[in-house]
Write a protein that holds these residues in place. Structure first.
Motif, PDB file in Angstrom:
ATOM      1  N   ILE A 103      39.115  14.191  80.709  1.00  0.00           N
ATOM      2  CA  ILE A 103      38.656  13.284  81.667  1.00  0.00           C
ATOM      3  C   ILE A 103      37.089  13.290  81.924  1.00  0.00           C
ATOM      4  O   ILE A 103      36.701  14.551  81.906  1.00  0.00           O
ATOM      5  CB  ILE A 103      39.516  13.687  83.133  1.00  0.00           C
ATOM      6  N   LYS A 104      36.572  12.227  81.990  1.00  0.00           N
ATOM      7  CA  LYS A 104      35.273  12.273  82.395  1.00  0.00           C
ATOM      8  C   LYS A 104      34.776  12.851  83.741  1.00  0.00           C
ATOM      9  O   LYS A 104      33.821  13.689  83.796  1.00  0.00           O
ATOM     10  CB  LYS A 104      34.419  10.746  82.428  1.00  0.00           C
ATOM     11  N   LYS A 105      35.544  12.371  84.725  1.00  0.00           N
ATOM     12  CA  LYS A 105      35.139  13.075  86.020  1.00  0.00           C
ATOM     13  C   LYS A 105      36.739  13.342  86.769  1.00  0.00           C
ATOM     14  O   LYS A 105      37.364  12.529  87.104  1.00  0.00           O
ATOM     15  CB  LYS A 105      34.282  12.028  86.827  1.00  0.00           C
ATOM     16  N   ALA A 106      36.741  14.839  87.165  1.00  0.00           N
ATOM     17  CA  ALA A 106      37.831  15.131  87.882  1.00  0.00           C
ATOM     18  C   ALA A 106      38.091  14.271  89.370  1.00  0.00           C
ATOM     19  O   ALA A 106      36.860  14.233  90.000  1.00  0.00           O
ATOM     20  CB  ALA A 106      37.909  16.618  87.870  1.00  0.00           C
ATOM     21  N   GLY A 107      39.175  13.828  89.657  1.00  0.00           N
ATOM     22  CA  GLY A 107      39.433  13.372  90.924  1.00  0.00           C
ATOM     23  C   GLY A 107      39.201  11.743  90.928  1.00  0.00           C
ATOM     24  O   GLY A 107      39.562  11.133  91.857  1.00  0.00           O
ATOM     25  N   GLU A 108      38.730  11.265  89.922  1.00  0.00           N
ATOM     26  CA  GLU A 108      38.555   9.832  89.796  1.00  0.00           C
ATOM     27  C   GLU A 108      39.927   9.062  89.788  1.00  0.00           C
ATOM     28  O   GLU A 108      40.908   9.428  89.213  1.00  0.00           O
ATOM     29  CB  GLU A 108      37.791   9.485  88.445  1.00  0.00           C
ATOM     30  N   LEU A 164      43.164  15.340  80.324  1.00  0.00           N
ATOM     31  CA  LEU A 164      43.069  16.666  81.087  1.00  0.00           C
ATOM     32  C   LEU A 164      41.702  17.146  81.098  1.00  0.00           C
ATOM     33  O   LEU A 164      40.722  16.349  80.664  1.00  0.00           O
ATOM     34  CB  LEU A 164      43.558  17.625  79.423  1.00  0.00           C
ATOM     35  N   THR A 165      41.427  18.220  81.564  1.00  0.00           N
ATOM     36  CA  THR A 165      40.135  18.924  81.732  1.00  0.00           C
ATOM     37  C   THR A 165      40.130  19.887  80.637  1.00  0.00           C
ATOM     38  O   THR A 165      39.859  21.304  80.954  1.00  0.00           O
ATOM     39  CB  THR A 165      39.895  19.490  83.122  1.00  0.00           C
ATOM     40  N   VAL A 191      42.021   7.419  86.510  1.00  0.00           N
ATOM     41  CA  VAL A 191      41.211   8.445  85.669  1.00  0.00           C
ATOM     42  C   VAL A 191      40.825   7.856  84.491  1.00  0.00           C
ATOM     43  O   VAL A 191      41.207   6.789  84.089  1.00  0.00           O
ATOM     44  CB  VAL A 191      42.475   9.397  84.808  1.00  0.00           C
TER      45      VAL A 191
END
Length: 196
Positions: free
Chosen positions: A47-52, A9-10, A55
């Motif tokens: 999540i470390k970076k959205a869109g990766e 999640l974010t 994930v």
């Protein structure tokens, strides 16, 4: 070690705190419905970076249980999750649409009782001032009884309430001791309340 499904999640979820979600993706709706019926825990990880793709989550997360669900007219799903305990991710299985992770529970070091109580007292004082600022800006603060929580639980409540970016929220989750978390919160609170 335990293998559990994880929900990237974010958002950061702390032990004993609540996390409301609005879920539209079908694989996650199925996962959350299943866990609502079975009562089994699943993992919530930032999540470390959205869109990766794939994930990549942080390695510290929180085991959680689904405590309330509601279908919406547009086919989505409202859910409330409650954090249970922290864990460290040792390994992630990316072979299926729902990620599974091998995790080990993490327990915070409570520290010296006298020191941690003094830190909690100082955080309480700054946090009350912070809540007064929120109230003056139209945000309803929690009831006064939250100050009677034990230091560890109180530190998570403060972390949950503070207006921080996700990296800072994750950093507070990752601390391995209650005194460390309280010191970090005191530093942040001091900056906010001293500016007012």
């Amino acid at each position: 070690m335990t293998l559990i499904p994880i929900l990237p999640l974010t958002a950061v979820l702390y032990p004993k705190m609540m996390l409301p979600l609005f879920v539209c993706e079908s694989k996650y709706r199925r996962l959350l419905r299943t866990h609502n019926v079975t009562g089994k825990a699943l993992g919530v990880v930032l999540i470390k970076k959205a869109g990766e793709v794939p994930v990549v989550p942080y390695d510290i997360g929180t085991a959680a249980k689904v405590i309330a669900t509601e279908d919406t007219e547009d086919g989505c799903f409202r859910v409330v999750m409650k954090g249970e305990c922290k864990f460290r991710v040792n390994w992630i299985d990316y072979s299926k649409p729902i990620l599974k992770a091998e995790v080990e529970p993490l327990k915070d070091d409570d520290g010296d009782p006298g020191e941690v109580e003094e830190l909690k007292r100082r955080v309480e004082e700054a946090f009350r001032r912070y809540l007064a600022i929120l109230e003056a800006n139209g945000v309803s603060p929690p009831k006064e009884l939250v100050h009677y929580l034990d230091p560890a639980q109180y530190s998570y409540l403060v972390a949950d309430m503070l207006n921080l970016n996700l990296y800072e929220k994750q950093r507070l989750l990752a601390y391995t001791s209650t005194p460390e978390r309280l010191r970090a919160e005191l530093e942040f609170l001091s900056q906010i309340v001293d500016e007012r």
